[in-house]
Design an enzyme around this catalytic site. Structure first.
Site, PDB file in Angstrom:
ATOM      1  N   LYS A   1     -44.742 -48.254 -50.255  1.00 53.56           N
ATOM      2  CA  LYS A   1     -45.099 -46.852 -50.055  1.00 53.56           C
ATOM      3  C   LYS A   1     -45.819 -46.306 -51.285  1.00 53.56           C
ATOM      4  O   LYS A   1     -45.500 -46.679 -52.424  1.00 53.56           O
ATOM      5  CB  LYS A   1     -43.814 -46.073 -49.781  1.00 53.56           C
TER       6      LYS A   1
ATOM      7  N   SER B   1     -41.023 -39.685 -44.037  1.00 55.62           N
ATOM      8  CA  SER B   1     -42.272 -39.643 -44.781  1.00 55.62           C
ATOM      9  C   SER B   1     -42.875 -41.024 -45.002  1.00 55.62           C
ATOM     10  O   SER B   1     -44.033 -41.128 -45.399  1.00 55.62           O
ATOM     11  CB  SER B   1     -42.029 -38.973 -46.149  1.00 55.62           C
TER      12      SER B   1
ATOM     13  N   THR C   1     -35.007 -39.758 -48.543  1.00 49.53           N
ATOM     14  CA  THR C   1     -34.161 -38.705 -49.088  1.00 49.53           C
ATOM     15  C   THR C   1     -33.254 -38.185 -47.977  1.00 49.53           C
ATOM     16  O   THR C   1     -32.056 -38.031 -48.152  1.00 49.53           O
ATOM     17  CB  THR C   1     -35.007 -37.565 -49.674  1.00 49.53           C
TER      18      THR C   1
ATOM     19  N   GLY D   1     -33.915 -39.194 -43.918  1.00 47.59           N
ATOM     20  CA  GLY D   1     -34.626 -39.584 -42.705  1.00 47.59           C
ATOM     21  C   GLY D   1     -35.929 -40.330 -42.886  1.00 47.59           C
ATOM     22  O   GLY D   1     -36.504 -40.808 -41.913  1.00 47.59           O
ATOM     23  N   SER D   2     -36.410 -40.475 -44.107  1.00 47.46           N
ATOM     24  CA  SER D   2     -37.772 -40.977 -44.301  1.00 47.46           C
ATOM     25  C   SER D   2     -37.936 -42.481 -44.171  1.00 47.46           C
ATOM     26  O   SER D   2     -39.065 -42.978 -44.138  1.00 47.46           O
ATOM     27  CB  SER D   2     -38.325 -40.516 -45.655  1.00 47.46           C
TER      28      SER D   2
END
Length: 505
Positions: free
Chosen positions: A71, A152, A173, A175-176
């Site tokens: 990422k 994200s 953090t 759900g990402s």
């Protein structure tokens, strides 16, 4: 990963061939999906070096010579940028690799490039869209035209699902990893906070941030987790890892009988969703039973309503971000825009046209900067303790204890919050996809299709701190009995295969 490693061992192809095949696949679809921000210009050189090591009989481990995407908030001390999708950090340099990136290299993985993301890991705007970043564009999912990729770790999800690399790393953090994994038909592992280092990862919150794998199978995700987990002098949260001599073997945890005799709780008061998701979830409970699990119904969270009404998590993240972002920026060895803190980043963002302000606002930062306390203040501590209660005795940990459970199982949509606020682990596995007659529902901004035919969804296993080895086993036992991922096909797919590039470079 096992198949590719076997092919490399048998000399059917080289790591250089793999790099060329994956880059070919990226180039086929990236103009449409914008999943990859940068390709590592050193990929070919690294692949050749790892091929030479293999010829000399030196193998670094199961990831040797396998290309992985990371990422675009995980720093690398090479020619690539680490921007979190913002022009404020374009061209900035770091003193060394992020620890998880260094661990990947040590394990023999090829860092193929940087995956696009929701800008600042979805911690900037109240009116943006999942997968959009100024430096990267709008990521789209591959299962329906104009699909919301979720965030994200949007690019990591799309890229892993389409095989633009063997697998990818995301960050979470709240759900990402879990959300873009389930929306993109993947396995995602959100580790206990502290199991994987966050050093030189652009932060939101030291109390909730964690780095984890996003892959097409549970076993592939386990291989990646094995490579990146462990203590790190640059992240003191990793000193809490309780395993004395060595980590559990996450790959060996992938056993068909992992669910046998295990008590799996269903907190019905915390479960909601659209009819296709709930129907698939209830059918999945029968699969778990057939695998030997003891399903315990109505293991409800006693403080669920209080959790839903609580603002504590928001305050914790707001206060952490101000302090933690400053700490990251302080470490930069070259900082062309000179941003030193959140106020500087906000000013840059609001004045630099490509950041699309005010069309995409800075409401999250406005809230953070308006706080009258820091993450070292008594007010902060009260909010953090509220989180620990709502996810602890009043939530997930309370249910595990009160009903003597080995894990909780829930649909992946909405699964992340309870684990996020206490820093506990979570694993998602493909469960199904919306039916052909599903009504298309757009996101609030109106630029993405958030619910639509063929968009995947997942099932999640949640557990106590450091229980990844158990959760991986449960996820594997479910995955192998259902193989849902293979039944859901993207509407757009790259066609380049290894055979297409053999001997051409």
């Amino acid at each position: 990963m096992d198949e590719l490693a076997a092919g490399l061992k048998a000399k059917h192809f080289t790591s250089l061939d793999l790099v060329n095949a994956y880059i070919g696949r990226i180039l086929e679809v990236n103009e449409t999906l914008h999943a990859v921000t940068e390709i590592n210009p050193d990929s070919w050189k690294i692949a050749k070096e790892l091929d030479c090591e293999r010829k000399e009989g030196k193998l670094r481990g199961p990831l040797h010579g396998l290309p992985i995407l990371i990422k675009n908030n995980i720093a690398t001390a090479d020619q690539m940028n680490n921007t979190a999708g913002s022009y404020a950090l374009l061209g900035a340099k770091v003193p060394r690799d992020a620890t998880v990136a260094a661990k990947l290299r040590k394990a023999g993985a090829i860092i193929l490039g940087k995956a696009n993301l929701s800008q600042w890991a979805n911690f900037r705007s109240s009116n943006s869209s999942n997968g959009w970043s100024a430096h990267g564009g709008q990521v789209y999912g591959a299962y329906y035209p104009g699909q919301d990729p979720s965030g994200s770790s949007s690019g990591s999800g799309v890229a892993s699902s389409l095989g633009l690399a063997v697998a990818s790393l995301g960050t979470e953090t709240d759900g990402s990893i879990i959300s873009p994994s389930q929306i993109n038909n993947l396995v995602g592992i959100k580790p206990t906070v502290g199991l994987t280092s966050r050093a030189l990862v652009i932060p939101i919150s030291e109390h909730q941030d964690t780095v984890g794998p996003m892959a097409r199978t549970v076993k592939d995700a386990a291989y990646l987790l094995q490579a990146i987990a462990g203590k790190d002098q640059y992240d003191n949260y990793t000193s809490a890892i309780p395993f004395k001599r060595k980590l559990p073997d996450y790959v060996k945890a992938c056993k068909m009988n992992a669910l046998k005799g295990k008590r799996i709780g269903v907190p019905r008061n915390a479960i909601s969703g659209r009819p296709p998701v709930l129907a698939a979830f209830n059918a999945a409970l029968e699969v778990l039973k057939e695998a030997g699990a003891i399903i315990v119904e109505n293991t409800n969270y006693t403080a669920w309503q209080q959790y839903r009404e609580s603002d504590a998590e928001g305050y914790v993240l707001d206060a952490d971000f101000v302090a933690n972002l400053r700490s990251y920026l302080d470490q930069l060895t070259y900082n062309p825009t000179g941003v030193k803190n959140l106020a500087d980043v906000q000013a840059f963002t609001q004045s630099f046209p490509a950041e699309e302000y005010p069309s995409r606002n800075t409401a999250v930062w406005d809230e953070s900067l308006a706080l009258n306390f820091t993450n070292e203040s008594p007010e902060f501590w009260a909010y953090y303790q509220e989180d620990l209660f709502l996810g602890g005795p009043g939530g997930l940990l309370g249910a595990l204890k009160n009903y003597s459970l080995d894990a909780i199982v829930v649909p992946s949509a909405g699964a992340s919050g309870q684990s996020a606020i206490i820093g506990a682990p979570l694993v998602t596995v493909p469960l199904g996809a919306y039916p052909p007659n599903q009504t298309v529902i757009t996101n609030p901004r109106g630029n993405l299709n958030a619910t639509a035919p063929n968009i995947p969804f997942g099932i999640s296993f949640a557990g106590d701190y450091w229980s990844e080895v158990d959760l991986i086993g449960f996820a594997y036992a479910f995955e192998q009995r259902t193989m849902v991922r293979q039944m859901i096909k993207p509407y757009i797919q790259p066609t380049t295969e290894i055979a297409d590039v053999l001997g051409k470079y």
